[in-house]
Design an enzyme around this catalytic site. Structure first.
Site, short mmCIF file in Angstrom:
data_model
loop_
_atom_site.label_atom_id
_atom_site.label_comp_id
_atom_site.label_asym_id
_atom_site.label_seq_id
_atom_site.Cartn_x
_atom_site.Cartn_y
_atom_site.Cartn_z
N ASP A 322 -7.41 6.21 44.36
CA ASP A 322 -6.45 6.56 43.32
C ASP A 322 -5.99 7.99 43.55
O ASP A 322 -6.80 8.89 43.79
CB ASP A 322 -7.12 6.42 41.94
CG ASP A 322 -6.09 6.44 40.83
OD1 ASP A 322 -5.60 5.34 40.45
OD2 ASP A 322 -5.75 7.55 40.36
N LEU A 323 -4.67 8.15 43.51
CA LEU A 323 -4.13 9.49 43.78
C LEU A 323 -4.45 10.43 42.61
O LEU A 323 -4.35 10.03 41.45
CB LEU A 323 -2.62 9.41 43.97
CG LEU A 323 -2.14 8.68 45.24
CD1 LEU A 323 -0.63 8.52 45.22
CD2 LEU A 323 -2.57 9.45 46.47
N ASP A 365 -0.29 4.69 41.35
CA ASP A 365 -1.04 5.64 42.15
C ASP A 365 -2.36 5.06 42.63
O ASP A 365 -3.27 5.77 42.98
CB ASP A 365 -1.30 6.92 41.33
CG ASP A 365 -1.92 6.61 39.96
OD1 ASP A 365 -2.23 5.38 39.73
OD2 ASP A 365 -2.10 7.52 39.17
#
Lengths: 443, 173
Positions: A322-323, A365
């Site tokens: 996950d960004l 994301d």
């Protein structure tokens, strides 16, 4: 007896013998000289000789003999002659088609003749009926031939004016016997060139195998008498054009059989489906891939996850990525920069994983990687490799940098996969909290 | 020829027999016909001689044949049809039994026989042909049918001992 009486007796005997010979002897005996001029004997002899001659003439078939004698007996012979001559004329009339002729003056022969004429008339009527039927059939056949010719003309016109290529192939499956002119538009060949081209050169080897398999299916259908009921074979092949391009071609094949069900030839319609195939490929790609990153999308990942759960390639590891700070990047630097971060993450993940690993972007994301036949230790190494690649990437690409929180877990069986995904997700969040504490995101 | 002739023939002269003979009808004994003809023949011969008498009977037959063709037969160009209808009508009217022995219209030669002839069958043997009326009658029938003029000669006759009358017709070129 006196001398005169004796002479008369002698003359009588001569006369009797002469007349008897005239009636019974094969050769004609001449009138005895001693009887010439005696008591009308010459006239009697002449009349009997005429009757004899006439009868002999009729007996030998000469009905034209002119009987000159008069009297009852010559008259009877003339009556017979008249009847026979009339019969001859009637026969000629019958032979010329006049079946109204009837004989009514010759006893039993009349009945036989009349019956024969009636039968001839009946036969002629039957023949005329058959002839009429033949003529009608001939007209029908001619009409059918005209209809077939018109149909062929129509089909030829269609074949030569459609963009699809229509062709016929002999039953040896080696030689095309007809190819429509639109082959020029399809492959850049003239009809003559296409007809002379070996079938092996007309398509790729795989396509030739596909074609021959379809043709064989048609033969089997024909042998099983299923041609009339069967649907045409539809295949897709690749063909090489004159300019070297390879095009996708859809081919519809049917077998033409004779009345015994034996294959006479094959007829096919070839259509260029290159554009359609590309469009189909693009649509298929779009339905399974994320348009921004080119990674698999959520739907594809979910389907793969189910397949993995049912499969045998265990252990299966799942890495959730996950960004960090994507929202901040979007808010402060714009969505273009945010997209750049997302693409960067995708690039990093593609650098790390194998071609058959499923790397998907499952949210704005969020990324998930499905790793078949990978145990937990290997998954941990993979996570570390991601982190290394992040550093390398950021060092080479500048701001905005890519920062990724990661979590991974491993399932030993299919039943554990949902739980494993959840666990990887939880570990990813734990990593995110830890990373925030260690190095909060600042722009 | 005098144009206002008294006895010029017309078919109407045969009269309305049905109306005129309601009881006796349209038949008579053959002897009556022969009585009439041979009485004429006798008187005419006395007036004009044998040859002229035969000529008168030939021409009378020709006149009758022309009228007969026009009123009793159907015009046709087919020889078979012509003969067939003529045979039927001659038989139906009791005139005689017509048979064709030879017919070659291209050569203009036809030979026919008439049996049971109205004029002569049953007559005593006379040593000469007597059917000059029939000769003219047949010549006109052939001329009306073919358009060609024919001379008809009786070559056999009941009166010369024959059983049937034979007529040879030749077209006049």
């Amino acid at each position: 007896m006196t001398k005169a009486a004796e002479n008369n007796v002698d003359l009588f005997d001569v006369a009797v013998k002469n007349l008897h010979d005239l009636l019974t002897a094969q050769g004609v005996s001449a009138e005895p000289p001693e009887l010439i001029g005696v008591g009308g004997y010459s006239e009697l002899y002449a009349s009997l000789l005429e009757v004899r001659t006439a009868i002999m003439a009729f007996a030998s078939g000469n009905l034209n003999y002119k009987v000159t004698a008069k009297g009852y007996m010559p008259g009877a012979i003339k009556a017979l002659q008249a009847s026979l001559n009339h019969l001859t004329w009637q026969t000629k009339m019958v032979s010329s088609g006049d079946f109204t002729q009837r004989v009514d003056f010759m006893g039993d022969f009349s009945e036989s003749f009349n019956m024969m004429v009636k039968q001839l008339e009946k036969s002629r009527n039957e023949l005329e009926g058959m002839n009429r039927q033949l003529l009608e059939n001939n007209i029908k056949l001619q009409q059918q031939a005209d209809a077939i010719r018109e149909s062929e003309e129509r089909l030829r016109h269609i074949a030569e004016n459609v963009s699809d290529v229509i062709w016929t192939l002999d039953r040896s499956m080696e030689h095309f016997t007809y190819i429509s002119p639109s082959i020029a538009g399809l492959r850049g060949l003239s009809v003559a060139e296409a007809l002379q081209e070996p079938i092996e050169q007309a398509m790729t080897p795989e396509s030739l195998a596909t074609l021959r398999k379809a043709l064989s299916n048609e033969i089997v259908n024909a042998q099983n008498h299923h041609v009339a009921d069967s649907q045409p074979e539809v295949i897709e092949i690749e063909q090489v054009c004159q300019d070297g391009r390879v095009i996708n071609v859809e081919v519809v094949i049917s077998a033409i059989t004779d009345s015994d069900g034996k294959i006479k030839e094959f007829v096919g319609v070839s259509r260029d489906i290159t554009v359609r195939k590309k469009t189909e490929g693009l649509l298929k790609f779009q339905s399974t891939h994320d348009s921004l990153t080119g990674l698999y999308n959520r739907a594809f990942f979910d389907a793969e996850l189910e397949l993995a759960a049912r499969g045998r390639q265990f252990p299966v590891s799942i890495i959730v990525a996950d960004l960090d700070g994507l929202k901040q990047v979007n808010d402060t630097l714009g969505h273009g920069a945010g997209d750049q971060v997302i693409k960067g993450a995708a690039t990093i993940l593609q650098m790390v994983f194998r071609g058959n690993d499923i790397v998907a972007r499952t949210g704005g994301d969020e990324f998930v990687v499905l790793l078949r036949e990978m145990d937990y230790e290997e998954a941990v190494i993979a996570i570390e490799r991601i982190r290394s690649c992040v550093e390398i990437y950021n060092a080479n690409n500048g701001e905005p940098s890519v920062r990724i929180s990661l979590g991974g877990a491993t399932a030993a069986t299919g039943e554990k996969i949902p739980e494993t995904l959840k666990k990887a997700d939880e570990l990813m969040y734990a990593d995110k909290i830890l990373r925030k504490q260690q190095a909060p995101v600042t722009l | 020829m005098n144009s206002d002739r008294k006895y010029k023939f017309s078919w109407s002269l045969l009269g309305d027999i049905e109306a005129g003979r309601p009881n006796l009808g349209n038949t008579t004994r053959l002897e009556v016909y022969r009585l009439l003809q041979f009485a004429f023949r006798d008187v005419i011969e006395q007036h004009v001689g044998t040859e002229e008498t035969d000529k008168i009977f030939y021409e009378s037959g020709a006149l009758a044949g022309k009228e007969f063709y026009e009123h009793m037969l159907t015009p046709t160009t087919d020889l078979n049809e012509f003969v067939r209808e003529l045979q039927e009508v001659l038989k139906e009217l009791g005139i005689g039994i017509l048979r064709v022995e030879k017919a070659d219209l291209e050569k203009g030669e036809i030979t026919v026989t008439v049996s049971e002839d109205l004029d002569c069958s049953g007559l005593p043997e006379l040593d000469y042909e007597i059917c000059s009326y029939d000769e003219g009658f047949i010549s006109s029938l052939l001329e009306c049918f073919s358009g060609m003029k024919f001379i008809v000669k009786e070559v056999d006759c009941w009166c010369t001992g024959d059983r049937t009358c034979r007529f040879e017709a030749k077209a006049v070129v």
